[in-house]
Design an enzyme around this catalytic site. Structure first.
Site, PDB file in Angstrom:
ATOM      1  N   GLU A  93      40.150  86.147 -17.491  1.00 15.39           N
ATOM      2  CA  GLU A  93      39.430  85.168 -17.478  1.00 15.39           C
ATOM      3  C   GLU A  93      40.352  83.372 -17.582  1.00 15.39           C
ATOM      4  O   GLU A  93      41.385  83.411 -18.183  1.00 15.39           O
ATOM      5  CB  GLU A  93      39.132  84.719 -19.420  1.00 15.39           C
ATOM      6  CG  GLU A  93      37.518  85.918 -19.220  1.00 15.39           C
ATOM      7  CD  GLU A  93      37.434  85.559 -20.819  1.00 15.39           C
ATOM      8  OE1 GLU A  93      37.699  83.901 -20.986  1.00 15.39           O
ATOM      9  OE2 GLU A  93      36.152  86.133 -21.447  1.00 15.39           O
TER      10      GLU A  93
ATOM     11  N   ASP B 195      34.757  74.652 -27.788  1.00 15.80           N
ATOM     12  CA  ASP B 195      36.383  75.410 -28.190  1.00 15.80           C
ATOM     13  C   ASP B 195      36.443  74.409 -29.255  1.00 15.80           C
ATOM     14  O   ASP B 195      36.681  73.109 -28.943  1.00 15.80           O
ATOM     15  CB  ASP B 195      37.061  74.888 -26.992  1.00 15.80           C
ATOM     16  CG  ASP B 195      36.845  75.652 -25.556  1.00 15.80           C
ATOM     17  OD1 ASP B 195      36.898  76.580 -25.968  1.00 15.80           O
ATOM     18  OD2 ASP B 195      36.791  75.240 -24.490  1.00 15.80           O
TER      19      ASP B 195
END
Ligand SMILES: Cc1ncc(COP(=O)(O)O)c(C=O)c1O
Lengths: 269, 421
Positions: free
Chosen positions: A49, A60
């Site tokens: 990814e 995040d």
């Protein structure tokens, strides 16, 4: 069938889970991130990814935020992220981009899918896009044969799991915990039951991410899921090793540890 | 005589055509609004939407909300005729006095509504982001009153320029968390609040402070603030015998503006003016004028106008006013702009500060610097409207808050002793 689907199918035929590794493109530099991602493939990642660094990474934790911030401060751009995805695809691994939605929409949804396909990319993970908002993306990704990966979460209802899985054409990303990205000591029971609930709704591969950082955790998940996704732990290796060569070596070692874990866990199915 | 309780209830319970069932505001330009959020938050957003929808028709909720607004928040707020300012402006200026609400701004209306919803949803903890600190103070206040734990995220830059409000929140028992990442202002505080929420949604209510974010926030925050315009409309009719020619508000995320605009939207003769923070001037790139100086994109869960670079990375906003220092705007303003019903213009720092001082000196009212943007805009459009209408125009200005929190900044700006340099 595209490369991502091939890789997942081949692993299924071998009755083993795949190892999926994440790194943001452009951290520590575009070429540096490409070197590190190549090392991840050498260490045993089946799928990479490639993260598209974003100014507002609300999902995040601090580790990926720090890396994305540094990449953006150096001015990494969407075309460079696509270039990095192309370099990864050249290794033979399946190359995906992971991106928050606005950079894709702003680049042009069709153009994004088309440019990624042109460099050999085979999928996109969209963590803040739900299928109900994805009309133009579904059209563009189908047209350019880019696999779609949406997420399901421990809080997802059976109806939403079914709806989300039906919109995926790569795999279903099962978020192991309620929370942001970042390594955790335990992945926990929520992941296993989420995979079971997702399997009840779909034949698509189901891969587990969020919080995974060690070979043992990878083994535990590989025993029941189709893939193990690791992100922050790789980023951590690069953050901790200021010398880029040491960073790349550390990333390769972690990939090897995780790949061993995945094989060990797959054997216990 | 209007019954203020009935007025509050009907303002909240009114149904609106927009957003549609899916939380969108469709226009020819773009499908504004929506829900661009991780799947992990879909369950709590659905839970919230249901609680909000039930509350719209629940008489018990209506009474509780009205009680709080009447007996705690100090509603209805006055509509003050600003005679001295009017003489200067060449327009009849009526100030909607949200500065007189408990805690000092319009934010309390929304927060009391959301805190009641939090209780109904069985949440024990409330989190919020804040820019100027007014929403944080309002949330800390409601949490103290209703017995909820409270954590407020605030950009580190803003904790400095709004130090008084940080102290107020702490006095009220809230934990204030300075956010030292990104631009260290409101947008980063929202990111941090979202990170908290995705891990805590079981027990935690996220009280978003403006009419932005994913559905149902834009509609819900609007509905809780809608009383501002409903009252102002009635008060203007009582005071002048007619509707105003224009309604002016400052626009950060857009809660005070949509709150005062919404009741006037069907009144076609009433011009709706939203004034965005022009910072050092839109041409300099240092501003927070998302509609005038931005483009369509997605931020914090909604499709709207925002400040972004060529790759869709959010650009930092700039304004002397912490409460307007946000690089996007609520989707209903994007809709009003795209459909032409609303007029959005920038007001730069210098114009806002000049209007700030003028109001202090002519009317004895110290406005929030945010609200001074609306005043400056009203002073700008007054002669235009007078020329167009051939008579003295009537302008309602939403005075969204009071300026105590801004004394440090203002003293520094005007070179008084004790100001920030
Ligand atoms: C007094 C005041 N007015 C306006 C605003 C801007 O917010 P909104 O655009 O949501 O009304 C703020 C925000 O902090 C504020 O404190």
């Amino acid at each position: 069938m595209n490369r991502l689907q091939d890789v997942l199918k081949a692993a299924r035929a071998e009755n083993r889970a795949v190892l999926i590794g994440y790194l943001p493109a452009g951290f520590p530099s575009v070429d540096g991130s490409i070197d590190a991602m190549r090392a991840m493939v050498e260490g045993g990642c089946d799928v990479i990814e490639v993260g598209l660094p974003y100014s507002d990474p609300a999902m995040d934790g601090p580790v990926i935020q720090a890396a994305a911030d540094q990449a953006l401060a150096r001015g990494v751009s969407t075309p460079e992220v696509i270039r990095a995805a192309g370099a990864v695809a050249d290794t033979g691994a399946a190359s995906l981009i992971m991106s928050y939605w606005n950079p894709i929409e702003h680049y042009g949804v069709d153009r994004f899918a088309s440019d990624l396909a042109a460099v050999g990319g085979s999928g996109v993970i969209t963590p803040d896009l739900i299928p109900e908002e994805a009309g133009p993306w579904i059209e563009a990704s189908d047209k350019h044969d880019i696999g779609r990966v949406f997420l399901v979460a421990p809080s997802s209802t059976p109806e939403r799991i079914a709806l989300t899985a039906a919109a995926c054409t790569g795999f279903v990303y099962a978020g192991a915990v309620m929370g942001v990205t970042g390594a955790r000591d335990q992945v926990g029971h929520a992941a296993r039951s989420l995979v079971e609930r997702t399997r009840a709704a779909t034949d698509q591969p189901v891969c587990v991410g969020l919080g995974v950082s060690t070979g043992d955790q990878a083994a535990e998940i590989a025993a029941y899921a189709d893939g193990v996704i690791v992100g922050s732990a790789f980023v951590r290796r690069l953050l901790d090793n200021r010398d880029p060569r040491k960073g790349v070596d550390a990333v390769r070692e972690l990939a090897a540890e995780l790949a061993e874990g995945v094989r060990r866990g797959s054997g216990q199915r | 005589m209007t019954d203020p309780r009935a007025e509050i209830i009907s303002a909240y319970a009114a149904t609106a055509a927009m957003p549609d069932d899916t939380g969108h505001f469709p226009t020819d330009d773009a499908l504004f609004g929506g829900r661009f959020m991780p799947e992990a938050l879909m369950a709590v957003l659905k839970e919230l939407t249901e609680a909000y929808e039930v509350s719209k028709t629940d008489p018990a909720f209506h009474q509780e909300f009205a009680d709080l607004l009447l007996h705690y928040a100090n509603r209805p707020s006055l509509l003050t005729e600003a005679r001295n300012l009017s003489a200067r402006a060449g327009a009849r200026i009526l100030l909607k006095r949200e500065d007189l609400n408990h805690t000092g701004s319009h934010k309390i209306n929304n927060v009391l509504g959301q805190a009641l919803l939090a209780k109904r949803m069985g949440k024990t903890r409330v989190i919020a982001e804040t820019g100027a600190g007014q929403h944080g103070v309002a949330t800390a206040t409601a949490a103290a009153l209703l017995g909820l734990d409270c954590v407020v995220y605030m950009g580190a830059e803003d904790t400095r320029r709004q130090a008084l409000n940080v102290a107020r929140m702490r006095m009220l028992g809230a934990e204030v968390v300075p956010v030292a990442i990104g631009s260290q202002t409101l947008k980063d505080a929202i990111n941090e609040a979202l990170r908290d929420w995705v891990a805590s949604a079981d027990t935690t209510y996220y009280a978003l402070g403006t009419a932005a974010g994913p559905h149902p926030f834009p509609a819900m925050v609007r509905d809780f603030a809608r009383i501002i315009g409903v009252e102002a409309r009635r008060q203007c009719l009582e005071a002048t015998g007619a509707l105003p020619d224009a309604v002016c508000a400052c626009v950060g995320g857009g809660s005070n503006a949509i709150g005062v605009f919404h009741a006037f939207v069907p009144d076609e003769s009433v011009r709706l003016y939203g004034f965005e923070a022009g910072g050092s001037g839109v041409a300099t790139g240092l501003h927070a004028a998302s509609i005038t100086g931005g483009s369509v994109g997605v931020l914090h869960g909604t499709r709207t106008y925002l400040l972004q670079d060529q790759y869709g990375q959010t650009q930092e906003s700039h304004s002397i006013s912490a409460g307007l220092d946000y690089p996007a705007v609520g989707p209903e303003h994007a809709y009003l702009h795209a459909t032409g019903r609303g007029i959005y213009e920038p007001v730069d720092d210098a114009e806002a500060m000049a209007a700030f001082r003028t109001l202090c000196e002519t009317e004895g009212i110290i406005p929030a610097i945010e609200s001074a943007h609306a005043l400056a805009g009203a002073l700008r459009i007054a002669p235009q409207l007078a020329a167009e209408l051939g008579r003295e125009p009537v302008i309602v200005v939403n005075l969204s808050g009071r300026g105590d929190k801004d004394m440090h900044t203002a003293a520094g700006y005007f070179g008084f002793e004790g100001g920030e340099q």
